[in-house]
Design an enzyme around this catalytic site. Structure first.
Site, mmCIF file in Angstrom:
data_model
loop_
_atom_site.group_PDB
_atom_site.id
_atom_site.type_symbol
_atom_site.label_atom_id
_atom_site.label_comp_id
_atom_site.label_asym_id
_atom_site.label_seq_id
_atom_site.Cartn_x
_atom_site.Cartn_y
_atom_site.Cartn_z
ATOM 1 C CG ASP A 137 -0.253 1.043 1.041
ATOM 2 O OD1 ASP A 137 0.031 0.563 2.167
ATOM 3 O OD2 ASP A 137 -0.529 2.239 0.873
ATOM 4 C CG HIS A 192 2.557 5.946 9.896
ATOM 5 N ND1 HIS A 192 1.651 6.737 10.571
ATOM 6 C CD2 HIS A 192 3.287 6.810 9.133
ATOM 7 C CE1 HIS A 192 1.839 8.013 10.240
ATOM 8 N NE2 HIS A 192 2.834 8.081 9.388
#
Lengths: 327, 327
Positions: free
Chosen positions: A10, A241
């Site tokens: 995303d 991340h």
């Protein structure tokens, strides 16, 4: 023997870094990328994914667009305040990009996995809507992949959306529940490790002194680190991340503690919605085997992966199609 | 200036130790004890409470019996496998005990708190059914107590009933939700600290070499430590659990880390049922103040409280009514 991989992103600032890492790493064969709603809307996630692949000269990697909203049809909630209005820290560009592949992200997963049975790692680093959709398209998928390495969830650390829920899981808990229930090997790179692998201002500056990809990443990281400075850490730095899931799938992450345990996703409407309920009750006995467990939960990793990823990306710049800017 | 205290116990091996500690500690004025279902059924919890108070010569402390089942009327689930068929590790005795007070545990709380407004600490170390019932009897209670220090829940450690739920909360989540919602100061001594304060075989032996109370406690700890050996730690030792809530209420626990944060109890039927959802998202910034938070969650304490409690109890033995056995 490079690891065959399909990313699902995303894109997003940290997603951009993960794409660069996967596209450039000699140990990874990036078969394709799917785009999903999450940090940003899916058209923007698709565009950013294409742009980032272009930046590293990987116009050969197909990008398929996927879900625009969570499985149950709830209104999608994005994170533009974290990733900037363009999903690239407000520092992206409007360079033209090639068209996306004429298929959906879920169908692309099925086709690429079926073309390489037993070999492909799925690496979703956003909400799990596309992966759940792929499972619905082809329920045999769990027996056909090498595994699923995802960025999401948390076992022992606070959530980043609610006290116990991490964003990728919380955005589509039903999709996540389907993915965690499916009997494939899962590697969960959640906040337990992703809050520990930090990109500092020094890393940013090293990227800025690198090639075109590094300079682009340094630019888009600026706002992201400011969000983390203001909301999390009190100084300019940010979490890596998504790249951790890529590195885990490729087997290049130095993992210090990662028990194989049962994980269930909370799909209630209660205060635990979106939590990954991870069974760590064996912690006092060195995590004895749990019958039927198929989820490896990363609890401690070597944070030198941040240096390695920065060096990899800083060292790659403009490729032939982008002129002679390489430093 | 001893701390006025009302205990509420499902006695239980570790409850017995907590009662002894509260009854003997010079800094604690034990006003009364309530019995509740939990580790054992409520008649047995009442009897064990009376017996333990007799053992330490505290026949002056009233004991009131309370709830026999959780608030919503579900079938109570006991923990005889942990605490023995008699709730005293199979090593209790059948000495006659005085009658319980002619009131309920909830009513006793209301009366004692109203008699000493602003002074009393409620210290529930079992399911919170009696405390929730007292709140229903007297909704002004939160403004009339000094605070509530409870053993229960977990913020960062695994649960001991489900992956995320601790037994006292999980046995009656609705009661716990009422207690955590009420606007009184709460100190939560959960698994975050109670799994860290260990009674070893050396502690047991020191108790066994002490007076009558110490010898009784050493005997009843034996089975409890065997449960922990087999199910948790792999060697004979056990957690002190309930005594930590007593020590916290009395202000004699050396607390190293205890943020004041929001806590919500999961009352859904999902995998998080009975979890204390604790908002520790401020961990990366030293836990900035949370508006309206009234729950102090113990995350780190000095485990020397175990030595102090053992020494206190070992040093007290047969009191006059029990002959001249004191060592």
């Amino acid at each position: 023997m490079a690891t065959k991989m399909i990313l699902d992103c995303d894109t997003g600032v940290d997603d951009a870094m993960a794409i660069m890492y996967a596209a450039l790493h000699p140990g990874i064969e990036l078969l394709g990328v799917g785009a999903v709603w999450g940090n940003v809307d899916v058209p923007l996630a698709t565009r950013n994914t294409l742009r980032v692949l272009d930046l590293v000269g990987r116009t050969d990697v197909p990008v398929a667009s996927g879900a625009a909203a969570p499985l149950l049809g709830d209104r999608p909630e994005f994170a533009f305040h974290v990733h900037g209005a363009d999903g690239q820290g407000g520092a992206g560009d409007d360079a033209p990009v090639r068209p996306a592949a004429p298929t959906t992200a879920a169908q692309q997963i099925v086709e690429l996995v079926r073309a390489h049975p037993g070999e492909v790692w799925l690496v979703p680093v956003g909400p799990l809507t596309n992966i759940a959709t792929a499972l619905a398209l082809d329920p045999e998928l769990p027996g056909l992949v090498a595994g699923v390495a995802l960025m999401g969830g948390s076992a022992r650390r606070p959530g980043n959306v609610t006290p116990v829920a991490e964003a990728n899981i919380h955005k589509d808990p039903e999709a996540a529940a389907a993915v965690f229930r499916a009997p494939w090997p899962i590697v969960m790179a959640g906040l337990d490790v992703t809050m520990d692998v930090i990109l500092t201002a020094e890393h940013r500056d090293r990227l800025a002194a690198g090639g075109e990809a590094g300079r682009y990443l340094a630019r888009i990281l600026q706002h992201y680190g400011e969000f983390y400075r203001d909301e999390v850490f009190g100084e300019w730095q940010c979490c890596m991340h998504d790249t951790l899931a890529v590195a885990a799938a490729a087997g290049v992450l130095d993992v210090r503690l990662a028990p194989v345990v049962h994980v269930e996703v909370d799909t209630t409407a209660g205060p635990g919605r979106g939590q990954t309920v991870v069974d760590l009750r064996g912690v006092y006995r060195g995590f004895p085997a749990q019958h039927g467990a198929h989820c490896t939960v990363l609890l401690d990793v070597d944070d030198r992966i941040a240096d390695e990823a920065v060096d990899l990306i800083a060292g790659h710049g403009a490729l032939p199609t982008f002129g002679a800017e390489r430093s």
